[in-house]
Write a protein that holds these residues in place. Structure first.
Motif, short mmCIF file in Angstrom:
data_model
loop_
_atom_site.label_atom_id
_atom_site.label_comp_id
_atom_site.label_asym_id
_atom_site.label_seq_id
_atom_site.Cartn_x
_atom_site.Cartn_y
_atom_site.Cartn_z
N MET A 183 48.20 -14.44 9.40
CA MET A 183 48.37 -14.91 10.78
C MET A 183 48.24 -13.74 11.74
SD MET A 183 52.45 -15.26 11.17
CE MET A 183 53.42 -13.75 11.12
N THR A 184 47.96 -14.08 12.97
CA THR A 184 48.05 -13.15 14.08
C THR A 184 48.97 -13.82 15.09
OG1 THR A 184 45.85 -12.29 13.70
CG2 THR A 184 46.78 -11.96 15.89
N ALA A 185 50.02 -13.09 15.48
CA ALA A 185 51.01 -13.64 16.42
C ALA A 185 50.91 -12.93 17.76
CB ALA A 185 52.41 -13.49 15.86
N THR A 186 50.88 -13.72 18.82
CA THR A 186 50.87 -13.18 20.18
C THR A 186 52.17 -13.61 20.85
OG1 THR A 186 48.47 -13.31 20.31
CG2 THR A 186 49.67 -13.16 22.40
N ILE A 187 52.94 -12.63 21.29
CA ILE A 187 54.19 -12.86 22.00
C ILE A 187 53.93 -12.52 23.47
CG2 ILE A 187 56.64 -12.27 22.14
CD1 ILE A 187 55.59 -13.29 19.30
N THR A 188 54.18 -13.46 24.36
CA THR A 188 53.93 -13.25 25.78
C THR A 188 55.23 -13.42 26.56
OG1 THR A 188 51.71 -14.18 25.47
CG2 THR A 188 52.49 -13.96 27.73
N LEU A 189 55.49 -12.48 27.44
CA LEU A 189 56.68 -12.51 28.30
C LEU A 189 56.23 -12.57 29.75
CD1 LEU A 189 58.56 -9.45 26.71
CD2 LEU A 189 58.66 -11.83 25.97
N THR A 190 56.71 -13.56 30.47
CA THR A 190 56.44 -13.64 31.91
C THR A 190 57.74 -13.95 32.63
OG1 THR A 190 55.80 -15.97 31.74
CG2 THR A 190 54.02 -14.35 31.66
N ASP A 191 57.77 -13.59 33.91
CA ASP A 191 58.96 -13.86 34.71
C ASP A 191 59.13 -15.36 34.89
OD1 ASP A 191 59.68 -11.18 35.09
OD2 ASP A 191 58.39 -11.00 36.86
N HIS A 192 60.38 -15.76 34.94
CA HIS A 192 60.77 -17.14 35.20
C HIS A 192 61.99 -17.09 36.11
CE1 HIS A 192 62.61 -21.08 34.42
NE2 HIS A 192 61.37 -21.48 34.16
N PRO A 193 62.19 -18.06 36.98
CA PRO A 193 63.37 -18.02 37.86
C PRO A 193 64.70 -17.88 37.11
CG PRO A 193 61.86 -19.74 38.58
CD PRO A 193 61.31 -19.20 37.28
N ASP A 194 64.74 -18.36 35.86
CA ASP A 194 65.97 -18.26 35.08
C ASP A 194 65.97 -17.09 34.10
OD1 ASP A 194 67.13 -20.52 36.28
OD2 ASP A 194 66.07 -21.85 34.90
N GLY A 195 64.94 -16.24 34.15
CA GLY A 195 64.89 -15.10 33.24
C GLY A 195 63.48 -14.82 32.78
N THR A 196 63.21 -15.09 31.49
CA THR A 196 61.91 -14.79 30.89
C THR A 196 61.34 -16.03 30.23
OG1 THR A 196 62.60 -12.51 30.45
CG2 THR A 196 60.74 -13.35 29.17
N ASP A 197 60.09 -16.31 30.54
CA ASP A 197 59.34 -17.35 29.84
C ASP A 197 58.76 -16.67 28.60
OD1 ASP A 197 57.69 -19.37 28.92
OD2 ASP A 197 56.73 -19.72 30.86
N TYR A 198 59.26 -17.06 27.42
CA TYR A 198 58.91 -16.44 26.15
C TYR A 198 58.01 -17.40 25.39
CZ TYR A 198 59.71 -14.34 21.52
OH TYR A 198 59.56 -13.76 20.29
N ARG A 199 56.81 -16.95 25.07
CA ARG A 199 55.85 -17.81 24.39
C ARG A 199 55.31 -17.12 23.15
NH1 ARG A 199 53.63 -22.06 28.04
NH2 ARG A 199 54.89 -21.87 29.92
N VAL A 200 55.16 -17.90 22.10
CA VAL A 200 54.63 -17.42 20.83
C VAL A 200 53.43 -18.28 20.48
CG1 VAL A 200 55.11 -17.15 18.36
CG2 VAL A 200 56.94 -16.73 20.04
N LEU A 201 52.33 -17.62 20.12
CA LEU A 201 51.14 -18.28 19.62
C LEU A 201 50.85 -17.64 18.27
CD1 LEU A 201 48.51 -20.02 19.85
CD2 LEU A 201 47.48 -18.03 20.97
#
Length: 158
Positions: free
Chosen positions: A102-120
């Motif tokens: 697998m190849t995993a991509t972890i993405t962090l972006t700002d969100h009004p409540d903290g961090t929008d954490y996404r994993v692909l």
């Protein structure tokens, strides 16, 4: 995202990106959340830079540790993105055999409540994706993401 090949997870973590990033890139912090409890994690090598090693071991209650992950980082964009693969080992040799390549991509972006954490998590074929899903991707990655959130939220509260 290709639904035939990829698995995803998304969560809002109530902590700033810097705290989530620190929990991901500090070996002592990563060891606290990287494996689903009650399993324990030992971080052998964590070099979060392109080409850097990502090697962990898994331990049980009796204290014995066994290999868990031997991977390398492909992309590391500070506070924004981490990409790693287990298709190559930490020494940049092809993994033979890769447990679930697998190849995993972890993405962090700002969100009004903290961090929008996404994993692909990308797989090479539908069978590998299905196998990873059957192994418990949703439960396992979901639990470690909750554990990550607890560590990051604790860091942010200090």
């Amino acid at each position: 995202m290709n639904p035939d090949l990829d698995l995803t997870l998304q969560r809002i973590i109530r902590a700033p990106r810097a705290a989530v990033w620190h929990a991901w890139t500090d070996p002592a912090k990563l060891a606290q959340w990287w494996l689903p409890a009650p399993a324990r994690c030992q971080v052998d090598r964590l070099d979060p830079r392109p080409g850097g090693a990502f090697v962990t071991r898994m331990g049980d209650a009796d204290g014995a540790f066994v290999p868990h992950l031997d991977a390398c980082f492909l992309v590391v964009d500070e506070l924004e993105r981490i990409v790693f693969t287990n298709a190559l080992t930490s020494t940049w040799r092809p993994a033979t055999p890769a447990p679930v390549a697998m190849t995993a991509t972890i993405t962090l972006t700002d969100h009004p409540d903290g961090t929008d954490y996404r994993v692909l998590v990308q797989h090479g074929d539908p069978e590998s994706r299905a196998h990873h899903e059957k192994l418990g991707f949703a439960d396992g990655w979901g639990l470690v993401t909750a554990q990550l959130a607890a560590v990051a939220e604790d860091l942010a509260a200090r």
